[in-house]
Write an enzyme that holds these catalytic residues in place. Sequence first.
Site, PDB file in Angstrom:
ATOM      1  N   ASP A   1       0.847  -1.181   0.000  1.00 39.60           N
ATOM      2  CA  ASP A   1       0.000   0.000   0.000  1.00 39.60           C
ATOM      3  C   ASP A   1       0.888   1.239   0.000  1.00 39.60           C
ATOM      4  O   ASP A   1       1.855   1.320   0.758  1.00 39.60           O
ATOM      5  CB  ASP A   1      -0.902  -0.004   1.236  1.00 39.60           C
ATOM      6  CG  ASP A   1      -1.974   1.057   1.150  1.00 39.60           C
ATOM      7  OD1 ASP A   1      -2.964   0.812   0.439  1.00 39.60           O
ATOM      8  OD2 ASP A   1      -1.819   2.122   1.773  1.00 39.60           O
TER       9      ASP A   1
ATOM     10  N   GLU B   1      -4.724   2.502  -4.313  1.00 38.98           N
ATOM     11  CA  GLU B   1      -3.264   2.565  -4.188  1.00 38.98           C
ATOM     12  C   GLU B   1      -2.724   1.274  -3.586  1.00 38.98           C
ATOM     13  O   GLU B   1      -1.623   1.252  -3.032  1.00 38.98           O
ATOM     14  CB  GLU B   1      -2.851   3.767  -3.322  1.00 38.98           C
ATOM     15  CG  GLU B   1      -3.317   3.711  -1.869  1.00 38.98           C
ATOM     16  CD  GLU B   1      -4.691   4.351  -1.679  1.00 38.98           C
ATOM     17  OE1 GLU B   1      -5.026   4.651  -0.531  1.00 38.98           O
ATOM     18  OE2 GLU B   1      -5.419   4.542  -2.660  1.00 38.98           O
TER      19      GLU B   1
END
Length: 608
Positions: free
Chosen positions: A482, A525
């Site tokens: 992430d 993301e």
Amino acid sequence: MRHKDSRLWAYNAILIAAVLGVGSISGWPQPPWPPIETVVGLIGLQLLVWQYGFPAPALGVLSMERMPQVAAICLFPFPQAALFLALPALLWPFINRRYRQNSWVVGLQRSLHNTCMIWLMSMAAGWVYQALNGPLPIRTLDITGLAAILVMALVMQLINSAMITGFYALDGRDYRRLLTPSYLFLDLAFVPFGVLLALIYANNNRDVLVLFLLLVVLIILSLHALSESRRKIQLRLETLDAAIDRNRDDSGVRRLDKVLEGLYKRVNTLFQSHELFIALHDANRGDFDVRVEEVGGQRRSPSRHPLQGLAGNVFASGEPVLIDDWKHESEELRQRAVLKPGELPGCVLMVPLILNDRVLGVISIQHPEPHFYSSADKNALQTLAEDSAPLIADAQTFDDLDDWRLRLEESVAERTSALEDSLHKNAALLTELQAKSELLSRQSREDSLTTLANRRSFDEHLLSEIQRALRYRHSLSLTLIDLDNFKQINDVAGHAAGDEVLRVVATIMKSHARASDLVARIGGEEFALLLPEQPEYGAQRAAELLRNAIDTHDFSNIHPGLSATISVGVAMWSPEESSDNLLRHADQALYQAKAQGRNRVCVYSKTA
């Protein structure tokens, strides 16, 4: 009573009078009688060949009836033969529902007509056979007997054809279209079977007779099965043949138009009408698409009409309507009807086109003469509609597929016109075009921004790799990645810069992955790295190298002072785990990395 029915009943009355007159002149059947089992067998054979003949819409049946008829005339005095052959004709319309067209009145009409016709035909043919010295009963076949049989068969056929022509002319059918030469003279092909049956019976060869009759029954049933199969195939061929030809002709004729044209010709052949139309329901527009219309013998162009009036009622109810006399119908119905200026119908017959309880449209015929159509006509038109509905539905489906294909081809042509022009000049460009087609297929499995595998592709690969690891006892690791503080990157540098950061990170990840690894973007993301045949320590080392590569990468060319880091969670699959458990463990490790300050790698531990 309708004029047509009056004509048919009058015709039957004339035939009955003719039977009584001929019988009184020539003499009625006299003993000695043949054995009862012979008579029953002859009647049963006649019913069998009719019941399992070849269906002929609106005509009745094409069969091997000449076999028992010729055999009876060659074996018994012709008054007896005529009686034995007329009895099954009296019964059969009440046995076969389709032949009587679901109407007992039609059954009675046809029963009387056929009984008289076969009796008169058999009497005349038997008298000719006897006059020409045909042997009775026939035990050998010589020139005299053969000549008598040929003349007798022709007499039967001529009388049969003439009386059928008269019946259908009085019934209002276009007999010139219905009674083709093949229909009128096909029965002659079965005359030799009748002669052979008579020879076997007359020579008292019981064993051969039984075998012959078994063979005849087998032939009848086989021909019936073949004809039924052929009929069903023919019902589809009108559409399927057109389906093979993908291109419409220059006039733009569609498959549905061809099917409806065939239906129009059949209706026109079977029914006299002043006005005829076939209207299909357009579900998209909610109205009638009148594809076929004829008024006063003149074809009209296709048109559209609201879903109302008598046709609207038939469509809504799914029930046929027969209006005997329009002038005497209720005022309510006449007000609901949609009539053309100056139109004043006499008799109207309208039936729905139904397939699997879905009404596709309606067929309508009308005649200026009141009481012109009967309930038998209604049943015949319903049967024709039932046979045509699958063809119409298939044709609509194929035409819709054609339209879809044409729209798709137009869309592809707009996007690839340059490639297609070049393809005609250089055949080598075909490879490029195929590659682009494969690319379109891959795009459904790739993330459009980063060109990494998307979530769908990742899920499929995860399940596949777990199965492979289980089969070969290999290790398998998963890392969830992430981007840290990605919202701040978007807020400070803008979403365009954020997208570029995602693309750069994806490129770095792909450069650090092995050929066997799968890199996927599974969220905004959030990324995943699937590591087949990689134990936990190897996955941790790979994740650390990736984290360091991103941490040290210069993102300032995207935005001044911009930097990016990642948090990574690592989990190793064990044989007792499902894909959901592996994902959950990697996510827990990722959460731990976030909680410990980000920009780090954490490995899932069962004891943690």
